[in-house]
Structures are given as structure tokens and as C-alpha cells.
Design an enzyme around this catalytic site. Structure first.
Site, PDB file in Angstrom:
ATOM      1  CG  HIS A 144      -3.780  -7.708  -0.567  1.00 23.09           C
ATOM      2  ND1 HIS A 144      -3.756  -6.378  -0.919  1.00 23.09           N
ATOM      3  CD2 HIS A 144      -2.833  -7.851   0.416  1.00 23.09           C
ATOM      4  CE1 HIS A 144      -2.841  -5.750  -0.203  1.00 23.09           C
ATOM      5  NE2 HIS A 144      -2.273  -6.621   0.621  1.00 23.09           N
ATOM      6  CD  GLU A 145      -1.941 -10.478   2.880  1.00 23.22           C
ATOM      7  OE1 GLU A 145      -0.700 -10.626   2.790  1.00 23.22           O
ATOM      8  OE2 GLU A 145      -2.460  -9.438   3.322  1.00 23.22           O
ATOM      9  CG  HIS A 148       1.957  -9.057  -0.403  1.00 21.74           C
ATOM     10  ND1 HIS A 148       2.397  -7.871  -0.926  1.00 21.74           N
ATOM     11  CD2 HIS A 148       0.956  -8.740   0.450  1.00 21.74           C
ATOM     12  CE1 HIS A 148       1.693  -6.869  -0.413  1.00 21.74           C
ATOM     13  NE2 HIS A 148       0.806  -7.373   0.416  1.00 21.74           N
ATOM     14  CD  GLU A 218       0.219  -3.920   2.119  1.00 23.67           C
ATOM     15  OE1 GLU A 218      -0.899  -4.362   1.774  1.00 23.67           O
ATOM     16  OE2 GLU A 218       1.082  -4.631   2.661  1.00 23.67           O
TER      17      GLU A 218
END
Length: 302
Positions: A144-145, A148, A218
Site C-alpha cells: 500500500h505504501e 503511494h 488511500e
């Protein structure tokens, strides 16, 4: 959007572009208003340059500022071999450069990514999350990070917040400059009010766009991470664990992690806020999206 194997998100790209364009246009308008209304043209230009310089500094040092706010430090492969190994595997899977790796000595389970570019990015986790999640769940959070970083949305978040800070600074200078003019010219007051109103509009747009973009990014990172690892259930489990553990952490410890809350995978302090005030989408919406992805991946091919 950076070239990687993370799924592309046109919606995120469009939102980031519109946010930057809108904030840029409003900010230019604010600078012009301040130059027009401040007592000395040379002083107005100096004010504008100072504000732009502050925004540039925040962009340039965004990774250091966020890590300092979260009490994080960069760790080497020797210091955190398992964490580095997991990020190495995910970066190879995503075909992207490896960011720096950081650990924050906080009991709050959380993770965030920051940096002005993929080359200057850092993915950071707290000691709390390392103790809370199992290997699959931690991998899902790291994916997930990393999304980004690949999508470059951290840069836009930094620019948006910088615009708000610079707008506040320019508004103050406009007030002081107008006050100086008003001693000799009573007609300066309307001009000052106009400059203040323009600054407030820039700040409000920055505030709202930051939250709208934050919530969408997100959801986008949840999707991208889930499709990369093919384990949406692991990310759903991680989100539930992080949210549940955070609820049990003393408020004073949560406040220590709230400085970079908008960058974190789960907000450090929700405060019961919702709607336009929230920096993250509701947990239920994130879990529902991940459940749909899980169902899609579970369907037999053909």
C-alpha cells in the site's frame, strides 16, 4: 504516474492534476493581490518570494519533516533485515526503485510514505505495527505504501499543504502591509480585505482538496497494493488490526503520531470527524472495496 507494475489509476491522476492546477492558479492570484495592495511594490515582491521560498523548503525537506514529526529514523538492512527483505521483494515485484526504509519508535501501529520524488522517498513503519501484524499483513501494508511512492501522490499532498501554509503567510503580510498604508490612506482597508479574502479562499481550497485527495489516494493505494500482492484479505485484516489497536492506545501517544496523520495508512486521531473534514475514507468503505477485489480474484478464470 511513475512507471511500475502497480495498476494505473486514471482517477487519481486526474484529481492530482486538477488539484495542482487549481491551487497554482489561486496562489498566483493571491501573490498578484498582495503585490497590488501592499504598501511597497518591492516589499510585496519580497513577501511573495519569502512565501514561495517557504513552500519550496517544505517540498524539498518533506521527507525529513515527516520523519522528524513521527520520531522516525532511517534503518539499514543490517538493522532491520526482515523489513528490508520484504520491501526488496515488493519493489522487485512492482518493478520500481527501492525507497529508503525508516522505523518510528511509537507504540501506535501505523505506516506512511513521504518524499518529494521516488528517488527521495522513504517508507516508514512504527514499532507498534511490527509487533501487531503478521508477515502477510505487514507485506500488504508495505505494498500500500509503495503504491503511494509509485503513483507520486505524496508529492501532490506536500504541494497542497505547502500552498495552504504559504497562503497564511501571505495573508499576514497583506494585513500588515495594508495597515501601514491605512495610516496615510483610509481607502487601503477595502484592498486589504480583498487580499485577506483571496488568501482565505486559497487556504480553504488547499484544506478541502487535501482531504478529498487524501481519501481517494488511500482507496487507490488499497486497490493497487491488493492487486500487486493478490492478497486483499491480508490488507483488510491489517486495517482492522491497526484500527483496533489504535483505539486502545492512550490519547497522549496518539497525539505524538498525529503530526503526519494524513500520510499514514490509518489516521492517528480520527476525532470523530467525517465528511469533508476526514483525511481518510471510512474503514467500512475500504473493507468493502477489498472484499470486492477478493471476490474478483477468487472467481475461476474463464
Amino acid at each position: 504516474m511513475a512507471s511500475s507494475r502497480f495498476i494505473k489509476d486514471t482517477g487519481l491522476t486526474v484529481r492530482m492534476t486538477l488539484t495542482l492546477f487549481l491551487l497554482g492558479a489561486l496562489y498566483v492570484g493571491l501573490v498578484v493581490a498582495v503585490i497590488a495592495f501592499v504598501r511597497s511594490p518591492g516589499g510585496a515582491v519580497a513577501v511573495a518570494l519569502i512565501a514561495i521560498g517557504m513552500a519550496f523548503w517544505q517540498w524539498w525537506s518533506s521527507d525529513k519533516v515527516a520523519m522528524r514529526a513521527m520520531r522516525a529514523r532511517e534503518v539499514t538492512p543490517e538493522e532491520a533485515p526482515e523489513l528490508h527483505g520484504m520491501i526488496d521483494r515488493l519493489c522487485a515485484l512492482a518493478d520500481m526503485p527501492k525507497p529508503r526504509v525508516g522505523v518510528a519508535d511509537l507504540a501506535v501501529p501505523n505506516a506512511f510514505a513521504t518524499g518529494r520524488s521516488p528517488e527521495r522517498s522513504v517508507v516508514c513503519v512504527t514499532t507498534g505495527i511490527l509487533q501487531t501484524l503478521d508477515a502477510e499483513e505487514l507485506e500488504a501494508v508495505l505494498a500500500h505504501e509503495l503504491s503511494h511512492v509509485a503513483h507520486r501522490d505524496v508529492l501532490v499532498m506536500t504541494v497542497a499543504s505547502s500552498a495552504g501554509i504559504a497562503a497564511g503567510l501571505l495573508m499576514r503580510f497583506a494585513q500588515f502591509g495594508g495597515m501601514g498604508r491605512s495610516r496615510n490612506n483610509n481607502s487601503a482597508l477595502p484592498a486589504v480585505l480583498i487580499a485577506v479574502v483571496v488568501a482565505l479562499v486559497v487556504y480553504a481550497v488547499s484544506f478541502l482538496s487535501l482531504r478529498l485527495l487524501s481519501r481517494y489516494r488511500e482507496l487507490s493505494a488499497d486497490r493497487a497494493g491488493a492487486y500487486l500482492t493478490l492478497k486483499p484479505a491480508a490488507l483488510a485484516s491489517a486495517l482492522q488490526k491497526i484500527s483496533g489497536e489504535a483505539a486502545a492506545i492512550p490519547t497522549r501517544d496518539l497525539r505524538a503520531a498525529s503530526a503526519a496523520s494524513a500520510l499514514c495508512i490509518v489516521p492517528a486521531l480520527s476525532g470523530g470527524l467525517s465528511g469533508l473534514m476526514a483525511t481518510h475514507p471510512p474503514l467500512e468503505r475500504r473493507l468493502s472495496q477489498l472484499a470486492r477485489i477478493q471476490a474478483e480474484l477468487s472467481r475461476p478464470a474463464g
